[in-house]
Enzyme design. Sequence first.
Site, PDB file in Angstrom:
ATOM      1  N   GLU A 185      38.239  35.892  32.301  1.00 56.77           N
ATOM      2  CA  GLU A 185      38.658  37.284  32.519  1.00 56.77           C
ATOM      3  C   GLU A 185      38.640  38.112  31.250  1.00 56.77           C
ATOM      4  O   GLU A 185      38.202  39.253  31.272  1.00 56.77           O
ATOM      5  CB  GLU A 185      40.074  37.347  33.119  1.00 56.77           C
ATOM      6  CG  GLU A 185      40.151  37.122  34.608  1.00 56.77           C
ATOM      7  CD  GLU A 185      40.007  35.664  34.955  1.00 56.77           C
ATOM      8  OE1 GLU A 185      40.047  34.851  34.023  1.00 56.77           O
ATOM      9  OE2 GLU A 185      39.877  35.354  36.139  1.00 56.77           O
ATOM     10  N   HIS A 218      50.236  33.856  41.921  1.00 56.63           N
ATOM     11  CA  HIS A 218      49.365  34.814  42.596  1.00 56.63           C
ATOM     12  C   HIS A 218      50.165  35.938  43.220  1.00 56.63           C
ATOM     13  O   HIS A 218      49.679  36.612  44.117  1.00 56.63           O
ATOM     14  CB  HIS A 218      48.550  34.095  43.676  1.00 56.63           C
ATOM     15  CG  HIS A 218      47.540  33.149  43.123  1.00 56.63           C
ATOM     16  ND1 HIS A 218      47.888  32.090  42.331  1.00 56.63           N
ATOM     17  CD2 HIS A 218      46.196  33.106  43.230  1.00 56.63           C
ATOM     18  CE1 HIS A 218      46.805  31.432  41.974  1.00 56.63           C
ATOM     19  NE2 HIS A 218      45.763  32.019  42.497  1.00 56.63           N
TER      20      HIS A 218
END
Lengths: 405, 490
Positions: free
Chosen positions: A141, A210
């Site tokens: 990322e 998450h």
Amino acid sequence: MASIFQGVGAATSLSSSTSIDTKKFHFCSRRSRSERKASFVVVRSGGAKVENRIGGRAEQLVTNAVAAKADTPTAATVSKPGHELLLFEALREGLEEEMERDARVCVMGEDVGHYGGSYKVTRGLAEKYGDLRVLDTPIAENSFTGMGIGAAMMGLRPIIEGMNMGFLLLAFNQISNNCGMLHYTSGGQFKIPVVIRGPGGVGRQLGAEHSQRLESYFQSIPGIQMVACSTPYNAKGLMKAAIRSDNPVILFEHVLLYNLKERIPDEEYVLNLEEAEMVRPGEHVTILTYSRMRYHVMQAAKTLVNKGYDPEVIDIRSLKPFDLYTIGNSIKKTHRVLIVEECMRTGGIGASLTAAITENFHDYLDAPIVCLSSQDVPTPYAGTLEEWTVVQPPQIVAAVEQLCR
Amino acid sequence: MASSCLSKSKNFIYNLKFKLYLLNRTSAVTNPLFHPHLRHTISSPSSSPVRKHASYSRVNGFDRWFEPAFVGRRSHSTTSVSSDVSQLPVEPPSQQVLDFPGGKVKFTQKLIFTSNSTEERVHCYRVLDDNGQPFTDAESLEISKELAVKMYTNMVTLELMDTIFYESQRQGRISFYATTTGEEAINIASAAALNDNDFVFPQYREPGVLLWRGFSLQEFANQLFGNKYEYGKGRQMPVHYGSRKHNYITVASTVATQIPHAVGAAYSLKMEKQDSCVITYFGDGGTSTADFHAAMNFAAVMEVPVIFFCRNNGWAISTPVHEQFRSDGVVVKGKAYGVPSIRIDGNDALAIYNAVHEARKMAIKEQTPVLIEALTYRAGHHTTSDDSTRYRSIDEIEKWRGDQNPIKRFRKWIESRGWWNAVAESEYRGSVRKQVAQAIQVAERIEKPPVADMFSDVYDAPPRNLNEQEVFVRKTVKKHRQDYPSDVPL
């Protein structure tokens, strides 16, 4: 488990009746809040008090609170029938229109290509625009965010997708140190028109890692703008505005809102990135919220209206900077503020908003600002526990009752 | 056996390990990775380059070669350490392969681990010797007198710039400085081999690239003093140069964050089918960062035209390379990611020029990333905030400032060609010194950017909260003028 489905219930009830009327075609004359010259049509949200935003449903439930208001049929504001779609399709539509319009717009992220994205926002785009323009990246990322920044400095307009917003914590260095700063430190020589987007928020048993709310971590970074979409209408409008903006914009979507259905206009529209949305005008209390909590608030609003309260619900949409104009006008009218957010108690958007309101509108407040947020705990996996960490409509009702005593 | 030594077969006879020992002594081939004849193998990621030299485990010396003869003595007799996977035994053609995603893989029944190192390190490309004389068999382009003199004079300017600006920091005139001492050849020669429209993503020790492209001494001085004429509007630290018109991205202090940026920029070049490439510079320390690895990987997967230029100068502040990585430097990492790579002498201007020139051609024509590791030495301190004598010996520093000095070596070469002499040298140096001193004096007197520049460019247009904050700052400064610097206009 009943309360778990409250969020869903709100969503499905809204979608089935297609009565979400977030379209406003009023071009109110407002004082310009920025020197930016809009080169495209921007739909400004007018806080028209006479319109009953809840529409037909509220009519049945209303007692004295709403009787004073004139009922304008909302259909009058709709110029064309429009088309119905789900929120993720609205995002894709906005994305596709922008990619069509400007060849420099490109998408990068994990599995955005032929897989179509983990929430299918980019489905079909790779087939249409090619593998290079809709780029599948390896799992790094920080680096693909950096790549997007480098490409943006050269003139492209990348949209960087985080598969889940939580993964963008890995990209924090690039977002904070480079994305936010390089336009400034280069003396304005290099601009970074990226859009960083992805699903975040507390979902349905996705686990602690998450279920992050990154808006609270990113809000301090100078140089970036943050917006949160909550309906198909504003999702498409904000997506297009974010892509056209020359600033780096972080667009927060919510995992549980992707399947919301709404009828949106056929004609092209772009929303203002810095504006809040008046969801339901009222008189007694200002409820400020965004993203998924908007639906919990509207659920609570139904109950409140039954009990005789008249809450004004504003979806703040712009998380950085806050639309203090709309918020301020509302506070000056109601004198009571309730903030309902999904961020954690500590250091969340609500905390900043509380500070900003206290600083600017202290004299207009009749009561201390109440902020309902999630618990300061990692989101548990167990459904019941997860439900309790997030603000639920009964809490909102109780808070309003407390506030309006 | 001799023929098998010199053949290009990548498999050697397994049970004749002592012959490999012999091979080690006799082979003296250059690194085939960057050999022009084999260039066609480099661009296709699935081909593997030929390793010609043998090596053995470093751990026990060459005693291990005789182990197979004493098989019965060791409990692990069936396992052994092979130095390189390409030296696996030749298997009969009926050997089964595994059709794995990513390519076919041959099986082996031998339990062999690849070694953590090779006996001989990857060879280093060099054109000029220590005395500045070109090797007779050196593969090198012809450099014109004009280009050579321009390269040399720029290196001298860079050296003088560094010395004088460093001194000005010591005198308190500027707040901070970082020299490129020892790396002048890298700065200038690599810039000379590029086109002006190739984008540069620097770390912070490459102002020479800007200098080559025409950034004036005054412009450098303006940035160091942060006055109103500098392009960054006084917002960044000294040496954090940036210039759009020179295609040089503004330096950010964060290490290696520019490497993924460079890959993204190369991606945009590929999307827009431009005939230029991107180059990014970083040090040995930068190769430890996550950004370096992911960016290399990305670049190889996406096949974009980017040159990764590693200035392996031996030190990352006080961390020597031995504590930074245990691989054979940085060049071997290119192979791991499928990126063609080369190791070059970073103090040899001609070697650098040739390598970057060739890398640029490769990158654009074959749309591939290229990794260049330039071995050099950070002859100065890390920055003005560092005193490197605290962690390394003065002798070591002096040695590298001596004969290995890239400027001295290049000077010897151009003087031997009759293109330069001592008179020209002293004249040039005198002139540059004056110019730098002049630039400092001028820059020092120019006023700083106004307070409004503190709040502009955060966004494309200042939002309301920043406007309010600016008003607040102005009010405060007006009220307490004596407590604020006098050279910052309101």
